[in-house]
Motif scaffolding. Sequence first.
Motif, mmCIF file in Angstrom:
data_model
loop_
_atom_site.group_PDB
_atom_site.id
_atom_site.type_symbol
_atom_site.label_atom_id
_atom_site.label_comp_id
_atom_site.label_asym_id
_atom_site.label_seq_id
_atom_site.Cartn_x
_atom_site.Cartn_y
_atom_site.Cartn_z
ATOM 1 N N LEU A 153 0.853 -1.615 0.170
ATOM 2 C CA LEU A 153 -0.060 0.380 -0.046
ATOM 3 C C LEU A 153 0.580 1.152 0.468
ATOM 4 O O LEU A 153 0.579 2.428 -0.844
ATOM 5 C CB LEU A 153 -0.512 0.024 1.350
ATOM 6 C CG LEU A 153 -2.170 -1.465 1.554
ATOM 7 C CD1 LEU A 153 -2.575 -1.275 1.890
ATOM 8 C CD2 LEU A 153 -2.960 -0.778 0.351
ATOM 9 N N LEU A 154 2.015 1.619 0.553
ATOM 10 C CA LEU A 154 3.188 2.486 0.729
ATOM 11 C C LEU A 154 4.067 2.710 -0.245
ATOM 12 O O LEU A 154 3.649 3.986 -0.777
ATOM 13 C CB LEU A 154 4.040 2.230 2.181
ATOM 14 C CG LEU A 154 5.180 3.416 1.636
ATOM 15 C CD1 LEU A 154 4.363 4.467 1.892
ATOM 16 C CD2 LEU A 154 6.189 2.830 3.353
ATOM 17 N N LEU A 155 4.037 1.708 -1.742
ATOM 18 C CA LEU A 155 4.719 1.327 -2.595
ATOM 19 C C LEU A 155 3.365 2.285 -2.846
ATOM 20 O O LEU A 155 3.736 2.547 -4.592
ATOM 21 C CB LEU A 155 5.468 -0.007 -3.031
ATOM 22 C CG LEU A 155 6.445 -0.901 -1.661
ATOM 23 C CD1 LEU A 155 7.070 -1.763 -2.311
ATOM 24 C CD2 LEU A 155 7.951 0.868 -2.553
ATOM 25 N N GLY A 156 2.510 1.135 -3.818
ATOM 26 C CA GLY A 156 1.510 1.897 -4.196
ATOM 27 C C GLY A 156 1.115 3.811 -4.545
ATOM 28 O O GLY A 156 1.264 4.228 -5.023
ATOM 29 N N LEU A 157 1.175 3.873 -2.943
ATOM 30 C CA LEU A 157 0.764 5.348 -2.188
ATOM 31 C C LEU A 157 2.026 5.904 -3.169
ATOM 32 O O LEU A 157 1.627 7.549 -3.613
ATOM 33 C CB LEU A 157 0.659 5.730 -1.463
ATOM 34 C CG LEU A 157 0.554 7.473 -1.187
ATOM 35 C CD1 LEU A 157 -0.494 7.392 -1.267
ATOM 36 C CD2 LEU A 157 0.721 7.525 0.662
#
Length: 213
Positions: A153-157
């Motif tokens: 989720l962090l990488l996608g953000l």
Amino acid sequence: MVSTDRLLAFAALSFLLIVVPGPSVLFVIGRALAHGRRAALTTVLGNTLGAYLLVVAVALGVGSLVERSVLVFTTLKLAGAAYLIYLGVKAWRQRGSLRAAFTGEDAPPHSGLRTLWEGFAVGVANPKTIVFFAAVLPQFVDREQGHVTAQMLLLGLVFNLIAVLSDSLWGLVAATARDWFARSPRRLSAVGGAGGLTMIGLGVTVAVTGRKD
């Protein structure tokens, strides 16, 4: 959580993918030419929400199903392509109404919510983004650190923040060009037709490329 080295490497790879115009960028440009800055930025927002839904799907394991299943991938891809072609044909048919929309005269309404939805639909059906999130994003996760879903989720953000900046810039530049076209009814009609043809061509391109064996 994700190490700084992995985060920076993913950001660099994301930037290289994002700056090359793909379905999302071309769609934002088409919306900017047809309806101006506000529509372009609203489209970027919708597109980002659609793309981040893909991130969530990958983080929850759904993305791998889309990537591995020829039927699911192809169905999603063709649905997105058909929608782009539909919007392109509609924009082409309504190209003569752009002058009225620009001058405030009577014209077919194009609400912000509808624009947001159109951007979302393109974002969630973008084959390039689906493949990137399903095949590349998991490779930057450090499973030994745990919290795999949170890392994704962090990488996608990070990806989507870069995309927002890049796509917004494309949209603002295209909207500025639209202002010049708006000085002439003929030029404005031409840019409306060009935006429509761009979306039609984009839909066809999405339909015939990125096939899986």
